[in-house]
Design an enzyme around this catalytic site. Structure first.
Site, short mmCIF file in Angstrom:
data_model
loop_
_atom_site.label_atom_id
_atom_site.label_comp_id
_atom_site.label_asym_id
_atom_site.label_seq_id
_atom_site.Cartn_x
_atom_site.Cartn_y
_atom_site.Cartn_z
N GLY A 242 17.42 42.86 -29.06
CA GLY A 242 16.91 43.11 -27.59
C GLY A 242 15.72 43.50 -27.66
N GLU B 274 10.62 48.34 -31.75
CA GLU B 274 9.81 49.50 -31.25
C GLU B 274 8.44 49.64 -31.82
OE1 GLU B 274 12.67 51.03 -34.45
OE2 GLU B 274 12.77 49.58 -32.99
N ASN B 275 8.01 48.38 -32.31
CA ASN B 275 6.70 48.54 -32.95
C ASN B 275 5.59 49.42 -32.06
OD1 ASN B 275 7.17 45.87 -34.42
ND2 ASN B 275 6.95 45.11 -32.37
N HIS C 220 14.94 52.98 -24.26
CA HIS C 220 15.45 53.14 -26.14
C HIS C 220 14.11 52.74 -26.69
CE1 HIS C 220 18.57 51.96 -29.35
NE2 HIS C 220 17.42 51.48 -29.67
N GLU C 221 13.42 51.92 -26.51
CA GLU C 221 12.30 51.78 -27.23
C GLU C 221 11.26 52.90 -27.05
OE1 GLU C 221 12.71 49.56 -29.42
OE2 GLU C 221 14.57 48.83 -28.57
N HIS D 158 12.12 55.53 -29.44
CA HIS D 158 11.63 55.29 -30.80
C HIS D 158 10.16 55.79 -31.03
CE1 HIS D 158 15.12 53.47 -32.75
NE2 HIS D 158 15.22 52.41 -32.00
N GLU E 57 18.62 54.56 -34.73
CA GLU E 57 19.01 53.89 -33.48
C GLU E 57 20.16 54.80 -32.60
OE1 GLU E 57 18.01 51.24 -32.54
OE2 GLU E 57 16.78 50.84 -34.47
#
Length: 819
Positions: free
Chosen positions: A263, A266-267, A297-298, A301, A320
């Protein structure tokens, strides 16, 4: 140099971490000279205790390697590893290599947009992919800052983890981009996004913000930019409030990139998303919620995962699970999508529960201890949905004050470093959570879900732990009870194996609001009554709870396919009919209808038409009902009619047109020429994927041969088309055509390791599994091959899971025969 690489062993990672301390990486990438490969010059400065270690490198070819000025023989490179002899103190390693552009969504992926012929590149370094882009010590606990220099075509824009800019354009057809030194990053977080992307900029609270997508989708991004930026700003404010620690990675760019496997990723500073999340056709609210929760979500992170990174892959679940919990929570609390938890109930709950009931189930925590490849197999619904649910329970028991005090302590103690689950739980205990050892043992280190059911005859609610994984778990949850005045809720705590609960003939739904983690099934009496009650339920969370009780009962052979169809006909489930494999619509079409009594497809189609006619024009439920009507249509004339005229409130956009064409193909009511003409008329990336699915859905020998050529690698296609070919190949009613491919699947699957690796190797195993071959012989073959220890681990895992799905379907058919 092209032989399969070795997966890093935990013991090797520990030894290398004890030997090395990486000071920094300097990467020079030449993306302008070739369409198949790119130049990669890596300079690594590191300290060492001295002695032997190894470098990770997966090149097309090596130009030169120098360690401390001395040439290293490149022929020493074997299966992705280069042995090196370091000196005590500071060392410098320079690797000049040529690397492959890839089309499988890993490494440096290069894609050509069929809409305009322009090419795009992005990096996905997760789990063993980084060495195909740059030379590195590829393990999460050898973090270091990165400085990037990228030579790219002059009309490209380049974005990376740290702020950067184009510094030189007088290089013929190329331009040079220079980036600031990044914060310390694990190798799997490094990325470059390059190409003629359409960019939009903004800022918030001192943070430069960016969005990008390929040029052919510029209008769609422009239309969505205000919503995306608004949500980003709302989430930043909430994360800053909850964590008390500012986002530390400079710019925050969100790049929507083509043919992305996950999806999102998260860089730090440059998050990558799959570009179907930029909507080129009309979508339901469910898809907008999915995008919103993915975005949040990202962002979560950036703290949990990026500021503090797991020391080893066995704690990947914590990354996660935490981001899954926080992403849903923050989306529901501060964005326009207050119903995010409801959508999560439809989209994620059964994914995790089904994974937790398989033979391949595993504890939430402590997996992948042996090597990186083993950890990748447990990157599943248990790591996401179950882990998130358990963290949600933990937050409820601790309260926000203790929960976030512990999290902040964790971030502060390990800032820009690595940590373990033990470190986090110590921080929570310091913050006042008390002894968490029992919680950890029973909920995080013991696999499998408890099964909780109503026993009407005995007057109890009964808990049965998984036979192979007993645990002492306490469950506190609400029960929805049907009354003459509507629905009420009652609270129950289940400490032992059972607790008294007199139903007095009432209809109940267990844990509709997801207070605990367990398999909760609709009892037969309640399920029978829900047919009359479900249409009147207005509480969205309760409706989702009903469907999850029903799905769990069906999964465990406690509810017949016919009973499910009766519920669908009574109240078509248009709340969650997106195409994702975890959604209600896909479950209904793929799992229930193939086992349902004759005439069920027509009944569902009629129910969809009824919902379509009675739902407000232009509403999202009208769109969902129309999609269901398309997917269940059996008369080509109806489908052709919709190609000419759609119901009022619905426009025939690209997505809907291809849905109709795919259904026509499955019915044998179109041909390859018409499908090709549709692709040529609007040759977008979305069209190319849909065309593949339609082309292989045709009931012809040529169509199935086309799909098989994709599976074996004879026809090399990007990852999204690989998925489409598998999903379109196995069609109900076409068993005579596909029968020869059942044995071929098992015979030829092991050799697919020669043509693909990583993510898509496992995906192809799942996508091409013969799901329409409902026979004990197929099940036996699947189980036999999955037991072969010589088979690639990721293939074995997906094959074993597919066998479990097939075994359950056969059990349902045996328990509820339709003739």
């Amino acid at each position: 140099m092209n032989s399969p690489s070795q997966s890093l062993q935990r013991a090797e990672a520990v030894a290398r971490h004890e030997c090395l301390a990486v000071h920094d990486y300097d990467l020079r990438l030449d993306l302008a000279s070739d369409e198949k490969t790119f130049g990669s010059v890596t300079t690594i400065r590191f300290g060492s205790r001295g002695g032997e270690t190894f470098l990770d490198l997966k090149p097309v070819r090596v130009n030169e390697i120098r360690l401390n000025g001395e040439v290293v023989d490149p022929d020493l490179l074997e299966r992705g590893r280069l042995p090196i002899h370091t000196v005590a103190g500071d060392n410098e390693l320079v690797v000049d290599a040529v690397m492959p552009f890839r089309n499988d969504g890993e490494g440096l992926h290069r894609s050509t947009d069929p809409a305009d012929g322009r090419s795009y590149v992005y990096g996905m370094m997760f789990m063993d992919a980084a060495p195909s882009v740059f030379a590195c010590f590829d393990q999460p606990d050898l973090k270091a800052p990165y400085t990037l220099h990228v030579l790219a075509p002059a009309d490209w824009t380049v974005v990376a983890n740290a702020p950067g800019k184009c510094v030189e354009t007088g290089l013929g057809s190329s331009a040079l981009w220079e980036f600031e030194r990044s914060q310390p990053l694990s190798t799997y977080f490094v990325t470059v996004v390059a190409g003629p992307y359409h960019l939009i900029s903004d800022h918030h609270d001192g943070i430069p913000l960016g969005l990008s997508v390929r040029a052919s989708m510029a209008g769609a991004l422009d239309a969505d930019a205000d919503e995306l930026f608004t949500m980003t700003k709302q989430c930043f404010d909430e994360f800053h409030r909850l964590f008390g620690i500012r986002y530390p990675f400079g710019n925050y760019h969100q790049a929507f990139v083509p043919e992305f496997n996950a999806g999102a990723m998260e860089n730090p500073g440059c998050v990558t998303f799959r570009d179907p999340l930029v909507f080129t056709s009309r979508v339901t609210r469910g898809m907008r919620i999915q995008r919103a929760t993915t975005l949040a979500h990202e962002m979560a992170h950036q703290w949990f995962g990026n500021i503090v990174t797991p020391q080893w892959w066995d704690d990947l679940w914590l990354n996660e699970s935490f981001a899954e919990y926080m992403g849903n929570r923050v989306t529901a609390d501060v964005t326009e999508y207050a119903d995010a938890w409801v959508d999560n109930a439809y989209a994620r709950r059964q994914w995790g529960l089904n994974a937790d009931q398989r033979p391949s189930t595993h504890p939430v925590a402590g997996n992948g201890a042996k090597d990186a490849s083993a950890a990748l197999q447990d990157f599943d619904g248990i790591s996401y949905a179950k882990g998130s649910s358990i963290l949600k329970q933990l937050n409820t028991s601790m309260g926000d004050d203790v929960f976030f005090a512990g999290v902040i302590d964790h971030f502060t103690r390990h800032r820009f470093g690595n940590a373990t689950m033990h470190d986090l739980f110590e921080s929570w205990e310091r913050a006042g959570a008390g002894d968490l050892s029992s919680f950890t043992t029973n909920w995080l280190r013991t696999a499998g879900p408890d099964r909780i059911v109503v026993d009407r005859a005995a007057g109890v609610i009964r808990r049965t732990p998984p036979a192979d994984h007993p645990a002492d778990r306490s469950h506190s949850f609400r029960i929805a009870v049907a009354t003459d005045a509507g629905w009420s809720t009652e609270s129950v705590t289940l400490d032992g194996s059972e607790t008294p609960y007199e139903l007095d003939g009432r209809t109940v739904v267990l844990d509709p609001y997801e207070d605990t983690w367990a398999v909760l099934e609709a009892d037969p009496v309640s399920a029978d009554r829900l047919e009359a009650l479900l249409p009147a339920i207005e509480d969205p969370a309760l409706r989702a709870g009903v469907w999850n009780n029903v799905r769990s009962a069906f999964h465990n052979v406690a509810l017949s396919p016919g009973d499910v169809i009766d519920l669908v006909v009574a109240s078509a489930p248009v709340e969650s009919t997106e195409d994702g494999k975890r959604r209600l619509g896909t479950w209904l079409l793929g799992d229930v209808l193939p086992l349902a009594p004759e005439g069920s497809l027509e009944r569902v189609h009629t129910a969809a038409l009824g919902k379509l006619e009675t739902t407000d024009a232009g509403s999202e439920h009208q769109l969902s009902a129309f999609r269901m009507a398309i997917s269940t249509a059996t008369d080509p004339a109806d489908l052709r009619g919709w190609l000419a005229v759609t119901p009022g409130g619905i426009d025939l956009d690209l997505d809907l047109r291809w849905r109709v064409l795919v259904r026509l193909a499955a019915l044998g009511a179109t041909d390859a020429e018409e499908l090709r003409a549709a692709l040529d008329a609007e040759p977008t990336g979305e069209s190319r994927v849909a065309h593949m699915r339609a082309a292989v859905s045709l009931p012809t020998a040529e169509a199935k041969a086309l799909a098989w050529g994709v599976f074996t690698g004879k026809l090399d296609v990007p990852n999204y088309e690989l998925e489409a070919a598998g999903l379109g190949m196995w069609r109900g009613g076409q068993e005579e055509l596909t029968a020869p491919y059942v044995d071929r699947y098992f015979d030829e699957l092991p050799d697919t390791v020669r043509v693909r690796s990583g993510w898509v190797l496992a995906d192809a195993t799942e996508f091409f599994f013969p799901v329409t071959s409902l026979s004990e012989t197929t099940l036996d073959r699947a189980r036999l091959l999955a037991s072969d220890t010589a088979l690639d681990l990721s293939v074995r895992r997906r094959l074993g899971d597919a066998a479990d799905d097939l075994a359950r379907k056969l059990a349902i058919r045996k328990a509820y025969p339709t003739s």
